[in-house]
Design a protein around this motif. Structure first.
Motif, mmCIF file in Angstrom:
data_model
loop_
_atom_site.group_PDB
_atom_site.id
_atom_site.type_symbol
_atom_site.label_atom_id
_atom_site.label_comp_id
_atom_site.label_asym_id
_atom_site.label_seq_id
_atom_site.Cartn_x
_atom_site.Cartn_y
_atom_site.Cartn_z
ATOM 1 N N LEU A 9 -1.791 -0.197 -92.299
ATOM 2 C CA LEU A 9 -1.192 -0.969 -91.210
ATOM 3 C C LEU A 9 -2.054 -1.039 -89.943
ATOM 4 C CD1 LEU A 9 1.154 -2.618 -90.148
ATOM 5 C CD2 LEU A 9 2.308 -0.483 -89.515
ATOM 6 N N PRO A 10 -2.568 0.076 -89.397
ATOM 7 C CA PRO A 10 -3.341 -0.028 -88.152
ATOM 8 C C PRO A 10 -4.591 -0.885 -88.285
ATOM 9 C CG PRO A 10 -2.766 2.254 -88.626
ATOM 10 C CD PRO A 10 -2.450 1.466 -89.848
ATOM 11 N N VAL A 11 -5.209 -0.876 -89.468
ATOM 12 C CA VAL A 11 -6.448 -1.620 -89.673
ATOM 13 C C VAL A 11 -6.152 -3.096 -89.914
ATOM 14 C CG1 VAL A 11 -8.538 -1.816 -91.079
ATOM 15 C CG2 VAL A 11 -7.577 0.444 -90.558
ATOM 16 N N ILE A 12 -5.154 -3.388 -90.734
ATOM 17 C CA ILE A 12 -4.799 -4.782 -90.998
ATOM 18 C C ILE A 12 -4.292 -5.474 -89.733
ATOM 19 C CG2 ILE A 12 -3.164 -6.270 -92.236
ATOM 20 C CD1 ILE A 12 -3.347 -4.379 -94.585
ATOM 21 N N GLN A 63 -10.075 0.116 -86.288
ATOM 22 C CA GLN A 63 -11.023 -0.254 -87.337
ATOM 23 C C GLN A 63 -11.091 0.816 -88.423
ATOM 24 O OE1 GLN A 63 -14.805 -1.994 -86.441
ATOM 25 N NE2 GLN A 63 -14.145 -2.719 -84.434
ATOM 26 N N MET A 64 -10.448 1.952 -88.154
ATOM 27 C CA MET A 64 -10.383 3.003 -89.163
ATOM 28 C C MET A 64 -9.100 3.800 -88.959
ATOM 29 S SD MET A 64 -13.100 6.078 -90.113
ATOM 30 C CE MET A 64 -13.119 6.800 -88.462
ATOM 31 N N SER A 65 -8.451 4.142 -90.061
ATOM 32 C CA SER A 65 -7.326 5.068 -90.007
ATOM 33 C C SER A 65 -7.669 6.275 -90.871
ATOM 34 C CB SER A 65 -6.029 4.409 -90.479
ATOM 35 O OG SER A 65 -6.100 4.083 -91.854
ATOM 36 N N ILE A 66 -7.205 7.448 -90.426
ATOM 37 C CA ILE A 66 -7.476 8.700 -91.128
ATOM 38 C C ILE A 66 -6.146 9.333 -91.499
ATOM 39 C CG2 ILE A 66 -8.599 10.955 -91.009
ATOM 40 C CD1 ILE A 66 -10.363 9.839 -88.749
ATOM 41 N N GLY A 67 -5.920 9.548 -92.780
ATOM 42 C CA GLY A 67 -4.669 10.129 -93.244
ATOM 43 C C GLY A 67 -4.674 11.640 -93.130
ATOM 44 N N ILE A 68 -3.661 12.197 -92.458
ATOM 45 C CA ILE A 68 -3.559 13.638 -92.231
ATOM 46 C C ILE A 68 -2.322 14.169 -92.952
ATOM 47 C CG2 ILE A 68 -3.479 15.471 -90.508
ATOM 48 C CD1 ILE A 68 -5.962 13.677 -90.332
ATOM 49 N N PHE A 69 -2.514 15.161 -93.818
ATOM 50 C CA PHE A 69 -1.387 15.749 -94.545
ATOM 51 C C PHE A 69 -0.398 16.414 -93.598
ATOM 52 C CE2 PHE A 69 -4.596 16.733 -98.151
ATOM 53 C CZ PHE A 69 -4.553 15.420 -98.559
ATOM 54 N N PRO A 71 -12.225 1.990 -82.111
ATOM 55 C CA PRO A 71 -10.862 2.536 -82.182
ATOM 56 C C PRO A 71 -10.478 2.972 -83.591
ATOM 57 C CG PRO A 71 -10.802 0.141 -81.970
ATOM 58 C CD PRO A 71 -12.234 0.548 -81.783
ATOM 59 N N TYR A 72 -9.920 4.180 -83.680
ATOM 60 C CA TYR A 72 -9.394 4.662 -84.950
ATOM 61 C C TYR A 72 -8.117 5.441 -84.688
ATOM 62 C CZ TYR A 72 -11.417 9.290 -83.902
ATOM 63 O OH TYR A 72 -11.732 10.499 -83.328
ATOM 64 N N GLN A 73 -7.305 5.587 -85.708
ATOM 65 C CA GLN A 73 -6.026 6.276 -85.574
ATOM 66 C C GLN A 73 -5.844 7.315 -86.667
ATOM 67 O OE1 GLN A 73 -2.536 3.794 -85.374
ATOM 68 N NE2 GLN A 73 -3.380 2.440 -83.815
#
Length: 214
Positions: A99-102, A107-113, A168-170
Motif C-alpha cells: 500500500l505505501p509504495v503503490i 518508495q520502499m516499505s519494510i515489513g517488521i514482525f 521516503p520509506y515506511q
C-alpha cells in the motif's frame, strides 16, 4: 505498474510452499520469481508445484547475489522481496506492505514482525533494517552498486541508500508473523555459526557504503 515478487531460497523445501501459496493467490502480483541459490535439498521440487518462474543457480551466491539475479529477470516497476521461511504470512501482510509504495507515500516499505515469536520480534524491533520483507520501487534498487557482493548485507545497503538520498520509506507492522530461525533449521551449533557469518557479512557492508551507491 507491474509488480514482481522475488524470493531468494537456500534449502527451504519445508517452508517455501507456504509463502508461494499466498503470493500466487494474490491477483495483483504479475509475476513470481524464485531464485534457488544452490540448494542441496528439494527446494526446486517444492517450488515446481506452483505457477512461478524458477531460476536454479549451480552454486550459492549469497542473498544479495540471488536477489540481483531475480531483479535482473523481473519485469516489474515494483519489486516485492520475501524470505522463503516465513511463518504466518498472509495476503493481508502482502497488501499492507504494498500500500505505501503503490499509493506513492513511500518508495520502499519494510515489513517488521510483531506478535509472532519473542525472539524474532525482538530482533526486528532493535534492527528493523535487517528485515528481508520489503516492497521497493525499481529505481531505488537500481541505485545500489555491486548488489551481488553484499550477500546478507543487502537489506542494510537498501536502507542506507534510502536514508542517504532522503528517499521516503515506511516500516509496516506484520502482526502474528515470524520466520524459522537459523538454529531451528540447522541445529543450535551450526545455526549459531551461520548466524555469526550472516552478521559478519552485514558488518562488512557498513564501511563500504559509498562503494555500494551509484
Amino acid at each position: 505498474m507491474k509488480i514482481s515478487t522475488v524470493i531468494p531460497a537456500y534449502n527451504e523445501e519445508k517452508t517455501i510452499g507456504d509463502v508461494l501459496s499466498v503470493v500466487t493467490s494474490y491477483s495483483e502480483i504479475d509475476e513470481v520469481i524464485v531464485v534457488n541459490d544452490g540448494s542441496t535439498d528439494n527446494t526446486s521440487e517444492a517450488v515446481s508445484k506452483y505457477p512461478i518462474k524458477l531460476i536454479n543457480l549451480a552454486e550459492n551466491l549469497g542473498k544479495g547475489g540471488a536477489m540481483k539475479i531475480g531483479v535482473d529477470n523481473a519485469k516489474g516497476d515494483i519489486i516485492v522481496f520475501l524470505d522463503a521461511d516465513l511463518i504466518g504470512f498472509t495476503v493481508n501482510h502482502l497488501e499492507k506492505m504494498l500500500l505505501p509504495v503503490i499509493s506513492g507515500e513511500a518508495q520502499m516499505s519494510i515489513g517488521i514482525f510483531s506478535n509472532g515469536r519473542l525472539a524474532t520480534d525482538l530482533a526486528q524491533l532493535f534492527s528493523p533494517y535487517l528485515s528481508g520483507q520489503r516492497v521497493v520501487r525499481r529505481q531505488l534498487i537500481d541505485g545500489i552498486n555491486n548488489m551481488e557482493l553484499t550477500r546478507f548485507g543487502i537489506e542494510v545497503a537498501l536502507t542506507r541508500y534510502a536514508r542517504i538520498n532522503k528517499i521516503p520509506y515506511q516500516n509496516v507492522e506484520l502482526e502474528n508473523m515470524s520466520h524459522v530461525m537459523k538454529e531451528e533449521k540447522l541445529g543450535f551449533i551450526k545455526g549459531f555459526r551461520y548466524r555469526l557469518q550472516m552478521y559478519w557479512e552485514i558488518l562488512k557492508v557498513l564501511p563500504k557504503r559509498n562503494s555500494l551507491l551509484k
